[in-house]
Every structure is written in C-alpha cells, then in structure tokens.
Design a protein around this motif. Structure first.
Motif: not given
Length: 187
Positions: A9, A12, A43, A66-67, A69-71, A74
């Motif tokens: 990543y 991110l 991702l 935040l990042n 949580k975003a990954l 996945d």
C-alpha cells in the motif's frame, strides 16, 4: 544475490515519507551488488502464494487512522492469510506505525474508538493521549534475547532512529518480544 521486497500500500501507507525507507534499502543493496526487486502491493489487487514464497522482506509504512480503515477490508479479506503464513514461517518484515498496529488485535485511539486489527500477532496498542506521545531521535538497547541470538555477543548493541508515536503496545502473548527497549537517550 537477489532481494525481493513486497511493498504494501505505498499509496496509503506513506505518512512519514516511508517510500524513503525502500529507496535507501534499494540503493544500499545496489552498491553491494545485490539485485533488488520491489513489488508494490496495492489496494484491491490480488496476490498469489508465489508472491509471498519468493519474498525476502515485506514492508508496510505508516498511515493515518483514516487510511488504515480504508485498507483494512482488503487486508482482512484478501491478504491476511498470506501475511499470517509469511510471519509464521519466520520470514522478515518491517512494519511502521499503523502497519504494525494492524498486525495486532486492535488499536484504540485517544478518544476511545477501536480500529480492529488482523490479529496476526497477539497484542494491542492504546493511544494514551498527547502528553504520552514520543517524538524525537532515540538511542535504544537491542533486546537482550535478540542480541545474544543475532549478534552472538554479550555486548550491548544499540538501535538509532527517529520515534514519533502516541501509542503504547501491550503484548498478550508473553512469547512476543520487542526489538528494543530501554531508551538510552532522546538525542
């Protein structure tokens, strides 16, 4: 000689310029005649078992809450099994900041919210607030058990670096050991 790095990543997890870690490692290897292949793991992009079998190092940099949580989905759905097998096989990884926290059971933010981890390793991290934040250059003693095994010496060995984190990690599994501890100096 060849070194294959799986870089997770990069888009991110680059909060502190973590790509620089990869660039420095790459250049140091090249100067020593070591061929380096860096495969970026992004991702939503699938991996197969061969990617992990051939890897010599997994690298994941730091990222914001935040990042992370975003990954997380996945990682959980597509890559957790590979990561678990890789770590269980005793291979090497360098996990910075939020990436390290994601390997544990959870990370509790200062306001009490929990970011679920992968549970690959049995620990959790708690952000205890700004007054307990550690920032600055450090010199720390290498864990005695690792020093004896890796360096085969009784002499103290030190790690030097820059520290910037607000979390304290608590090991639930007493077999887990920190790489270093006992900060000698903040200079």
């Amino acid at each position: 000689m060849k070194l294959k790095i799986l870089y997770f990543y990069p888009e991110l997890l680059n909060l502190y310029g973590d790509r620089g870690n990869i660039e420095v490692l790459y250049q140091r290897c090249v100067k020593r005649g070591i061929f380096v292949e860096v495969k970026e793991v992004r991702l939503g992009k699938p991996l197969d078992k061969k990617d992990f079998e051939d890897a010599n190092l997994i690298f994941m940099g730091g990222g914001s809450d935040l990042n992370q949580k975003a990954l997380y989905e996945d990682l959980l759905l597509n890559k957790k099994g590979f990561l678990s097998d890789y770590i269980e096989s005793g291979k090497v990884g360098l996990f910075i900041c939020g990436a390290y926290q994601l390997l544990g059971n959870y990370y509790q933010t200062f306001d009490g919210n929990k970011i679920q981890g992968l549970g690959v390793l049995d620990f959790h991290t708690v952000n205890e607030g700004p007054k307990n934040r550690s920032v600055g250059n450090i010199k720390t003693k290498l864990n005695k058990e690792l020093k004896d095994v890796v360096f085969k010496t009784k002499q103290d060995r030190f790690l030097y670096g820059f520290e910037n984190h607000g979390g304290q990690t608590y090991f639930n599994d007493k077999n887990l050991k920190p790489l270093a501890g006992n900060i000698v100096t903040g200079k």
